[in-house]
Structure formats: C-alpha cells, structure tokens
Design an enzyme around this catalytic site. Structure first.
Site, PDB file in Angstrom:
ATOM      1  N   CYS A   1      26.658  -9.598 -20.358  1.00 56.68           N
ATOM      2  CA  CYS A   1      26.612  -9.345 -18.919  1.00 56.68           C
ATOM      3  C   CYS A   1      26.276  -7.869 -18.733  1.00 56.68           C
ATOM      4  CB  CYS A   1      27.995  -9.674 -18.367  1.00 56.68           C
ATOM      5  SG  CYS A   1      28.278  -9.178 -16.675  1.00 56.68           S
TER       6      CYS A   1
ATOM      7  N   CYS B   1      20.089  -8.622 -15.245  1.00 55.71           N
ATOM      8  CA  CYS B   1      21.293  -9.447 -15.096  1.00 55.71           C
ATOM      9  C   CYS B   1      21.034 -10.715 -15.902  1.00 55.71           C
ATOM     10  CB  CYS B   1      21.520  -9.787 -13.616  1.00 55.71           C
ATOM     11  SG  CYS B   1      22.800 -11.027 -13.332  1.00 55.71           S
TER      12      CYS B   1
HETATM   13  N1  DGL Z   1      25.475 -11.942 -15.552  1.00 51.48           N
HETATM   14  C1  DGL Z   1      25.947 -10.715 -15.114  1.00 51.48           C
HETATM   15  C2  DGL Z   1      25.044  -9.540 -15.393  1.00 51.48           C
HETATM   16  O1  DGL Z   1      24.305  -9.589 -16.351  1.00 51.48           O
HETATM   17  C3  DGL Z   1      26.867 -10.581 -13.948  1.00 51.48           C
HETATM   18  C4  DGL Z   1      26.448 -11.079 -12.653  1.00 51.48           C
HETATM   19  C5  DGL Z   1      27.593 -11.040 -11.684  1.00 51.48           C
HETATM   20  O2  DGL Z   1      28.637 -11.629 -11.997  1.00 51.48           O
HETATM   21  O3  DGL Z   1      27.444 -10.417 -10.631  1.00 51.48           O
HETATM   22  O4  DGL Z   1      25.084  -8.549 -14.716  1.00 51.48           O
END
Ligand code: DGL
Length: 259
Positions: free
Chosen positions: A73, A183
C-alpha cells in the site's frame, strides 16, 4: 525460517495487484495476505492513524510467523515504513509511486500521478519527487473516491469513469506521456484509463519492481523457501469475503478474521 510465510497487507484488495506479481515471480513461497478493508480507505487518514493501522497489521503478521512483510500500500508505505524498519528486525518491502522511471523515460517532460491524499502529502513522496523529478513537470491528482468504489466492486461503473475523466483532464492538457499509478488499488482501473487517455500515454505502477525487490531480499538473507511441500496461500479479511473473492483466482479462498 525459509519456509515461514511472506506477509502482505493493504487497506483492502489493492495489494492483490502486488500479490499476483509475487506469486508469479516466487511461486513456491507461503503467503499470508491481510485485507484491512474494514478501515479502508487509508488515504484520507492522518499520518498517526495510518501508522497505528500499519502496526496493528504488522503485529498480526508477526504472530503468524512471517519472515518478511510487504507493505502493499503506497499510503501505508509512505507514512509508516521508516518507523517499521527502525522498530522491527525482519525485512520490510514497501511500495512507492514509480516517479523515478516515469521521469527518466518521459519525452514530453510532463508526467501525471494519481495517488491518495496520504501518499501525495507524505514526506517520503516529496523526497522522492524532489530527487528524481527535478526537470519534469508533475501533475498530481488525489484519486478522491476511487478506493471506496473499487472496494465496492464498481470497476466498470459510470461513477468511476466520470472521476477518472475529471482527474486525467488536466494531465492530458499538460501533455503527459506517463501516468504513474501511486496506489495499489488503481491497476484495476487500467482498462478504463486506457479508454480515456491518448494512446501514447504509458501507465506505470511499481508492482513488478516490488516483487523483484522481495526476491533479491529473500536471496540476500537466505530466506527463499526450499521446502518441497506445495505452498500455502492464505487470505484474511476483516470485512466481507466477497470483496477479495471478486479479484482472486477461484483456487484461492478468503477467510474472515477480526483484526
Ligand atoms: N491501496 C492503498 C495505496 O496503495 C491505499 C488506498 C486507501 O486505502 O486509501 O495507497
């Protein structure tokens, strides 16, 4: 220790885009994936909240004996990986927006980045872009509203399409030739993005680079799984199992867990 699992966590299904790269590159590894969908999106939370959520996930993965943890993430990486590396002895691999390759390869010297507010406002992101994107114009957009729609399985919806059109309009006007997906949820939007962006715009994310980095680290620390047993792949979620099920191959099953 080498047969212990690799731990992966994300605020939901986004990290499965990284999981798929890891599974391809390291097919014999045992893997535990935590989807903290109950607390998604992380992107609008404060740095302290994101750190506390990351710590909760890390503690659970350590209880499950993970030998290496992937912070799958961008938001959690940019806000917590420095702390995690300082405070735990096992290796951590994080994911950051692919600003460096996009800046180096851009011919128009104009690139776009779509990421969460948490990532774009982080110190780590600013350090990386100051370092690698000095001669490039970066058009940043917060993908406000995208993660909840992706978590709800609305990948081909009009709502997603309209949001993507709004976010990419200033990028297209600035003649970007690279769009960085900052993301891990966003690779699921590539089919829709391709319909909107001019054909020559390349979309990049860091998934494969992360998998390669994990392989290098496992080799360096002698942690490659050498057991001949077939690998155990476990998915846990603290929300509805259907969210993860939708994006995973049918051979994997998802278990509910309180965390
Ligand atoms: N998948 C995540 C990222 O790469 C987080 C997205 C979120 O929960 O806002 O930032």
């Amino acid at each position: 220790m080498s047969n212990q699992p690799i731990g992966i966590f994300d605020s939901g299904i986004g990290g499965t885009s990284i999981f798929k790269e890891i599974k391809t590159l390291l097919p014999y590894e045992n893997i535990i994936y935590l989807a903290d969908s109950k607390n998604a999106p992380y992107g609008n939370k404060t740095e302290e909240e994101i750190l506390q959520l990351s710590l909760k996930n890390v503690k659970l993965l350590l209880q499950k004996n993970c030998k290496l943890i992937v912070v799958a993430c961008n938001t959690a990486t940019t806000n917590s990986i420095t702390y995690l590396r300082k405070n735990y002895s096992i290796p951590f691999v994080g994911i950051e927006p692919a600003i460096k390759p996009a800046s180096l390869q851009s011919k128009s010297k104009s690139i776009g980045i779509l990421a969460t507010k948490g990532t774009l406002s982080s110190t780590l992101f600013h350090e990386t872009s100051d370092l690698y994107a000095k001669n490039v114009t970066i058009i940043e957009r917060v993908g406000e509203g995208l993660v909840p729609l992706i978590e709800a399985g609305k990948l081909n919806s009009d709502e997603i399409r309209e949001l993507l059109k709004t976010f990419t309009k200033p990028m297209i006007e600035a003649q970007i030739d690279y769009l960085v997906l900052g993301c891990t949820h966003y690779p699921y939007l590539i089919p829709e993005l391709k319909k909107i962006l001019p054909e020559h715009v390349k979309i990049i994310d860091s998934g494969l680079a992360v998998a390669k980095q994990i392989k290098t680290l496992l080799e360096t620390y002698n942690l490659i799984n050498t057991s001949l047993n077939s690998p155990k792949i476990q998915f846990f979620t603290n929300a509805s199992v259907g969210i993860l099920d939708n994006v995973l191959d049918k051979k994997f099953s998802v278990k509910p867990l309180k965390f």
